[in-house]
Motif scaffolding. Sequence first.
Motif, PDB file in Angstrom:
ATOM      1  N   GLU A  45       0.828  -1.211   0.000  1.00 22.14           N
ATOM      2  CA  GLU A  45       0.000   0.000   0.000  1.00 22.14           C
ATOM      3  C   GLU A  45       0.861   1.259   0.000  1.00 22.14           C
ATOM      4  O   GLU A  45       0.572   2.229  -0.716  1.00 22.14           O
ATOM      5  CB  GLU A  45      -0.927  -0.008   1.219  1.00 22.14           C
ATOM      6  N   GLU A  48       2.395   1.715  -3.462  1.00 25.66           N
ATOM      7  CA  GLU A  48       1.355   2.114  -4.408  1.00 25.66           C
ATOM      8  C   GLU A  48       1.021   3.598  -4.262  1.00 25.66           C
ATOM      9  O   GLU A  48       0.852   4.303  -5.253  1.00 25.66           O
ATOM     10  CB  GLU A  48       0.105   1.267  -4.189  1.00 25.66           C
ATOM     11  N   GLN A  49       0.940   4.086  -3.035  1.00 20.60           N
ATOM     12  CA  GLN A  49       0.635   5.502  -2.822  1.00 20.60           C
ATOM     13  C   GLN A  49       1.727   6.395  -3.395  1.00 20.60           C
ATOM     14  O   GLN A  49       1.441   7.430  -3.987  1.00 20.60           O
ATOM     15  CB  GLN A  49       0.429   5.779  -1.332  1.00 20.60           C
ATOM     16  N   GLN A  52       1.529   6.264  -7.327  1.00 19.40           N
ATOM     17  CA  GLN A  52       0.344   6.925  -7.891  1.00 19.40           C
ATOM     18  C   GLN A  52       0.431   8.443  -7.790  1.00 19.40           C
ATOM     19  O   GLN A  52       0.062   9.146  -8.729  1.00 19.40           O
ATOM     20  CB  GLN A  52      -0.922   6.431  -7.201  1.00 19.40           C
ATOM     21  N   THR A  56       1.562  13.874  -3.022  1.00 16.75           N
ATOM     22  CA  THR A  56       0.628  13.648  -1.918  1.00 16.75           C
ATOM     23  C   THR A  56       1.228  12.715  -0.875  1.00 16.75           C
ATOM     24  O   THR A  56       1.114  12.948   0.325  1.00 16.75           O
ATOM     25  CB  THR A  56      -0.699  13.062  -2.449  1.00 16.75           C
ATOM     26  N   ALA A  57       1.893  11.648  -1.339  1.00 18.56           N
ATOM     27  CA  ALA A  57       2.515  10.703  -0.413  1.00 18.56           C
ATOM     28  C   ALA A  57       3.625  11.379   0.386  1.00 18.56           C
ATOM     29  O   ALA A  57       3.761  11.133   1.589  1.00 18.56           O
ATOM     30  CB  ALA A  57       3.061   9.497  -1.172  1.00 18.56           C
TER      31      ALA A  57
END
Length: 139
Positions: A45, A48-49, A52, A56-57
């Motif tokens: 997870e 993936e963040q 993507q 933001t991450a």
Amino acid sequence: MKTKHYIFALALLLLLVGLGGWWQYNKPARDLNNEKADFSIPTTELYEQFTQNETTANQQYLDKTLQVQGVLKEISRGEDGSLNLNLDAGSEMGGVTCEVPAANIPEGLALQVGQQVKVKGQCTGYLMDVVLVKCVLVL
């Protein structure tokens, strides 16, 4: 008379800057052994963040203490005795890399590729892998 005030203000400013620099230089290093994790997240997870939306991450995880859990894909040892753990993130392109300093490695530790592990560390961002430093193994 005004010149004396300017000299005094400049001297005071230099003293404050010098004290601030001295404090930053001598500040103790962060100890994650006793620090509570800001986030607990599976490696898949987390990776993936970052893939993507890295911006933001970074806003959410950068410089935060993360506890990640995942499958150990690769183990290597640094010249200074540290461990570099690469955790599977479900992608051939990258994973989560955890740098465990020699001081944080428990005695008699026996890790094996394919083993499920939990690691707590400070997130420094994404460079093909999500990178955690100053890590400790959560046993």
